[in-house]
Design a protein around this motif. Structure first.
Motif, PDB file in Angstrom:
ATOM      1  N   ARG A 271      53.103  29.697  38.855  1.00  0.00           N
ATOM      2  CA  ARG A 271      51.962  30.613  38.968  1.00  0.00           C
ATOM      3  C   ARG A 271      52.366  32.037  39.346  1.00  0.00           C
ATOM      4  N   SER A 272      53.554  32.188  39.920  1.00  0.00           N
ATOM      5  CA  SER A 272      53.955  33.545  40.310  1.00  0.00           C
ATOM      6  C   SER A 272      54.198  34.404  39.079  1.00  0.00           C
ATOM      7  N   ASN A 273      54.325  33.765  37.913  1.00  0.00           N
ATOM      8  CA  ASN A 273      54.514  34.520  36.670  1.00  0.00           C
ATOM      9  C   ASN A 273      53.214  34.758  35.935  1.00  0.00           C
ATOM     10  N   LYS A 274      52.102  34.295  36.475  1.00  0.00           N
ATOM     11  CA  LYS A 274      50.841  34.456  35.754  1.00  0.00           C
ATOM     12  C   LYS A 274      50.416  35.923  35.824  1.00  0.00           C
ATOM     13  N   PRO A 275      50.174  36.559  34.681  1.00  0.00           N
ATOM     14  CA  PRO A 275      49.767  37.969  34.727  1.00  0.00           C
ATOM     15  C   PRO A 275      48.479  38.113  35.530  1.00  0.00           C
ATOM     16  N   VAL A 276      48.398  39.179  36.305  1.00  0.00           N
ATOM     17  CA  VAL A 276      47.244  39.344  37.202  1.00  0.00           C
ATOM     18  C   VAL A 276      45.934  39.422  36.431  1.00  0.00           C
ATOM     19  N   ASP A 277      46.005  39.805  35.127  1.00  0.00           N
ATOM     20  CA  ASP A 277      44.767  39.962  34.358  1.00  0.00           C
ATOM     21  C   ASP A 277      44.449  38.750  33.486  1.00  0.00           C
ATOM     22  N   ALA A 278      45.194  37.633  33.652  1.00  0.00           N
ATOM     23  CA  ALA A 278      44.820  36.410  32.917  1.00  0.00           C
ATOM     24  C   ALA A 278      43.508  35.928  33.524  1.00  0.00           C
ATOM     25  N   ALA A 279      42.453  35.887  32.683  1.00  0.00           N
ATOM     26  CA  ALA A 279      41.096  35.733  33.222  1.00  0.00           C
ATOM     27  C   ALA A 279      40.649  34.273  33.267  1.00  0.00           C
ATOM     28  N   TYR A 280      41.597  33.343  33.212  1.00  0.00           N
ATOM     29  CA  TYR A 280      41.215  31.924  33.243  1.00  0.00           C
ATOM     30  C   TYR A 280      41.932  31.217  34.388  1.00  0.00           C
ATOM     31  N   PRO A 281      41.283  30.152  34.948  1.00  0.00           N
ATOM     32  CA  PRO A 281      41.862  29.460  36.099  1.00  0.00           C
ATOM     33  C   PRO A 281      43.075  28.616  35.690  1.00  0.00           C
ATOM     34  N   PRO A 282      43.883  28.138  36.645  1.00  0.00           N
ATOM     35  CA  PRO A 282      43.716  28.342  38.088  1.00  0.00           C
ATOM     36  C   PRO A 282      44.194  29.728  38.509  1.00  0.00           C
ATOM     37  N   PHE A 283      43.549  30.271  39.524  1.00  0.00           N
ATOM     38  CA  PHE A 283      43.908  31.590  40.033  1.00  0.00           C
ATOM     39  C   PHE A 283      44.704  31.438  41.326  1.00  0.00           C
ATOM     40  N   VAL A 284      45.580  32.376  41.557  1.00  0.00           N
ATOM     41  CA  VAL A 284      46.381  32.354  42.769  1.00  0.00           C
ATOM     42  C   VAL A 284      45.888  33.448  43.698  1.00  0.00           C
ATOM     43  N   GLY A 285      45.739  33.115  44.990  1.00  0.00           N
ATOM     44  CA  GLY A 285      45.374  34.124  45.973  1.00  0.00           C
ATOM     45  C   GLY A 285      43.869  34.202  46.176  1.00  0.00           C
ATOM     46  N   PRO A 286      43.470  35.033  47.144  1.00  0.00           N
ATOM     47  CA  PRO A 286      42.070  35.069  47.584  1.00  0.00           C
ATOM     48  C   PRO A 286      41.204  36.009  46.748  1.00  0.00           C
ATOM     49  N   PHE A 287      41.387  36.027  45.435  1.00  0.00           N
ATOM     50  CA  PHE A 287      40.658  37.004  44.605  1.00  0.00           C
ATOM     51  C   PHE A 287      39.667  36.278  43.693  1.00  0.00           C
ATOM     52  N   THR A 288      38.583  36.942  43.364  1.00  0.00           N
ATOM     53  CA  THR A 288      37.566  36.312  42.512  1.00  0.00           C
ATOM     54  C   THR A 288      38.036  36.303  41.062  1.00  0.00           C
ATOM     55  N   PRO A 289      37.500  35.365  40.256  1.00  0.00           N
ATOM     56  CA  PRO A 289      37.799  35.387  38.820  1.00  0.00           C
ATOM     57  C   PRO A 289      37.489  36.749  38.203  1.00  0.00           C
ATOM     58  N   ASP A 290      36.410  37.398  38.649  1.00  0.00           N
ATOM     59  CA  ASP A 290      36.063  38.714  38.106  1.00  0.00           C
ATOM     60  C   ASP A 290      37.114  39.768  38.423  1.00  0.00           C
ATOM     61  N   GLN A 291      37.705  39.675  39.611  1.00  0.00           N
ATOM     62  CA  GLN A 291      38.739  40.676  39.927  1.00  0.00           C
ATOM     63  C   GLN A 291      39.973  40.461  39.048  1.00  0.00           C
ATOM     64  N   HIS A 292      40.289  39.191  38.728  1.00  0.00           N
ATOM     65  CA  HIS A 292      41.396  38.957  37.790  1.00  0.00           C
ATOM     66  C   HIS A 292      41.054  39.534  36.418  1.00  0.00           C
ATOM     67  N   ARG A 293      39.804  39.331  35.988  1.00  0.00           N
ATOM     68  CA  ARG A 293      39.440  39.777  34.652  1.00  0.00           C
ATOM     69  C   ARG A 293      39.394  41.313  34.557  1.00  0.00           C
ATOM     70  N   PHE A 294      38.707  41.943  35.543  1.00  0.00           N
ATOM     71  CA  PHE A 294      38.408  43.382  35.419  1.00  0.00           C
ATOM     72  C   PHE A 294      39.225  44.277  36.342  1.00  0.00           C
ATOM     73  N   GLY A 295      39.959  43.706  37.285  1.00  0.00           N
ATOM     74  CA  GLY A 295      40.629  44.519  38.287  1.00  0.00           C
ATOM     75  C   GLY A 295      39.673  44.872  39.414  1.00  0.00           C
ATOM     76  N   PRO A 296      40.057  45.739  40.351  1.00  0.00           N
ATOM     77  CA  PRO A 296      41.372  46.394  40.398  1.00  0.00           C
ATOM     78  C   PRO A 296      42.500  45.376  40.619  1.00  0.00           C
ATOM     79  N   TRP A 297      43.602  45.574  39.860  1.00  0.00           N
ATOM     80  CA  TRP A 297      44.672  44.589  39.839  1.00  0.00           C
ATOM     81  C   TRP A 297      45.777  44.869  40.862  1.00  0.00           C
ATOM     82  N   GLN A 298      45.862  46.109  41.310  1.00  0.00           N
ATOM     83  CA  GLN A 298      46.950  46.445  42.240  1.00  0.00           C
ATOM     84  C   GLN A 298      46.928  45.572  43.509  1.00  0.00           C
ATOM     85  N   PRO A 299      45.749  45.354  44.133  1.00  0.00           N
ATOM     86  CA  PRO A 299      45.734  44.482  45.321  1.00  0.00           C
ATOM     87  C   PRO A 299      46.246  43.075  45.012  1.00  0.00           C
ATOM     88  N   ILE A 300      45.993  42.575  43.796  1.00  0.00           N
ATOM     89  CA  ILE A 300      46.479  41.235  43.435  1.00  0.00           C
ATOM     90  C   ILE A 300      47.998  41.269  43.339  1.00  0.00           C
TER      91      ILE A 300
END
Ligand code: HEC
Ligand code: HEC
Length: 315
Positions: A271-300
């Motif tokens: 999962r550490s290689n999953k691009p931060v903007d891949a908008a499908y689960p599973p997601f890593v970290g405390p971020f919402t699916p919407d933040q993965h999809r739309f950003g902001p991506w820097q915090p991720i």
């Protein structure tokens, strides 16, 4: 609505690319194979797609051609070129977490960008595609650092990409070719037979476009492509769509309906290689699916860097 386009991030010139022309090759087996590979990239829909005469040859599942994204049959700098990538593969690919060959990479685009099924790796079509890629990857460039590979880098926006604003950018800059319904401009039967292509301007969403597992379905990848290549005729040296507008317009386009690829949750087993903007689960970290999809991506990205062990864990 459109804001001033930023200067290109890298000071390189397109003239640095001198791609060999397949049409200057003699009419022998090598020359014919190279040109066949070029045609498979430029006229995919009619040769190995839904309009192929032989149903068994219909590997690509949508109306796109490889050239719809690999601009000028893969010869344009920062237009996701295929020129220059010979010798870069086999290469580690995070999506499968393994080293993959060029054949496997081509088939990755067949299954996602083309929403189709893999070509046989030892068949004549794959052989022609590889011969073409080898030929346009001029020998003097093989193994060099490839300035112009992929798409131009863009700084990540510090706000979420905005699909509503993107819809306006779309209406002003894209509708004329890709259509208000995003379905592109289909050629009539005679034009399609003459050109070997299904579309004058390809669809950006709907059943005949790329699926949700494709690279273009990720907003960062797509924004970089649009900034460097759209509207048609644009190059990275003179971008038309400003970075913020490119992110917003692709936020709009990538929230429209498109084919779904089953099994996406198995992508990126590390999962550490999953691009931060891949908008499908599973997601890593405390971020919402919407933040993965739309950003902001820097915090991720910052979180992933600070929590490498948590990011690597396979749930
Ligand atoms: C909907 C757009 C789209 C279509 C259509 C498409 N691709 Fe791609 N392709 C991409 C994207 C996006 C990437 C990844 C670029 C990046 O990582 O910056 C890619 C990457 C590749 C790569 C690896 C390039 C590199 O620099 O590592 C190859 C090879 C490739 N595609 C071949 C093909 C072939 C062959 C076809 C047609 C059968 C095709 N693609 C159709 C979007 C597309
Ligand atoms: C002048 C016509 C034109 C305009 C305007 C235009 N495009 Fe395109 N676009 C094309 C063509 C043609 C291709 C395929 C390239 C080829 O076949 O040579 C393409 C390809 C694409 C692709 C990849 C292929 C696909 O179907 O998904 C995307 C994404 C895209 N355009 C987005 C945009 C966006 C966003 C805008 C507006 C900012 C835009 N385009 C404006 C003509 C245009």
């Amino acid at each position: 609505m459109r804001t001033q386009a930023a200067p290109p991030p890298t000071a390189v010139v397109a003239a640095a690319w001198d791609v060999p022309d397949p049409d200057t090759l003699p009419d022998d087996i090598y020359g014919r194979t190279v040109r066949r590979g070029r045609d498979l990239i430029a006229r995919t829909s009619s040769l190995i797609g839904p309009d192929a005469a032989d149903p068994a040859m219909r590997h690509a599942g949508n109306g796109l051609d490889c050239q719809s994204c690999h601009i000028q049959a893969g010869t344009q700098q920062f237009g996701i070129p295929l020129a220059g990538i010979w010798g870069v593969f086999p290469q580690y690919i995070g999506r499968e977490n393994e080293v993959r060959t060029l054949e496997e990479r081509v088939n990755g685009c067949m299954e996602r960008s083309m929403n189709g099924r893999a070509l046989p790796v030892d068949g004549p079509e794959m052989k022609a595609i590889l011969t073409y890629i080898r030929h346009i990857s001029a020998p003097e460039r093989v193994g060099q650092s490839l300035t112009g590979r992929g798409t131009p880098a863009l700084p990540l926006p510090d706000r979420a990409a905005d699909p509503a604003r993107g819809q306006q950018i779309y209406a002003e800059n894209c509708v004329a070719c890709h259509g208000a319904d995003g379905l592109g401009q289909r050629l009539d039967a005679a034009e399609a037979a003459g050109t070997g292509r299904r579309y004058r301007f390809p669809p950006l969403w709907g059943p005949d476009s790329y699926n949700d597992g494709a690279g273009m379905a990720r907003i960062i990848t797509a924004a970089r492509f649009v900034h460097g290549n759209m509207p048609l005729g644009t190059t990275f040296e003179a971008p038309v769509i400003a970075p913020a507008d490119a992110f917003d317009v692709m936020a709009f386009i990538n929230t429209q309906p498109r084919p779904h690829r089953a099994g996406l949750e198995a992508d990126f087993p590390d999962r550490s290689n999953k691009p931060v903007d891949a908008a499908y689960p599973p997601f890593v970290g405390p971020f919402t699916p919407d933040q993965h999809r739309f950003g902001p991506w820097q915090p991720i990205q910052d979180w992933l860097r600070a929590n490498p062990a948590a990011a690597r864990a396979i749930p």
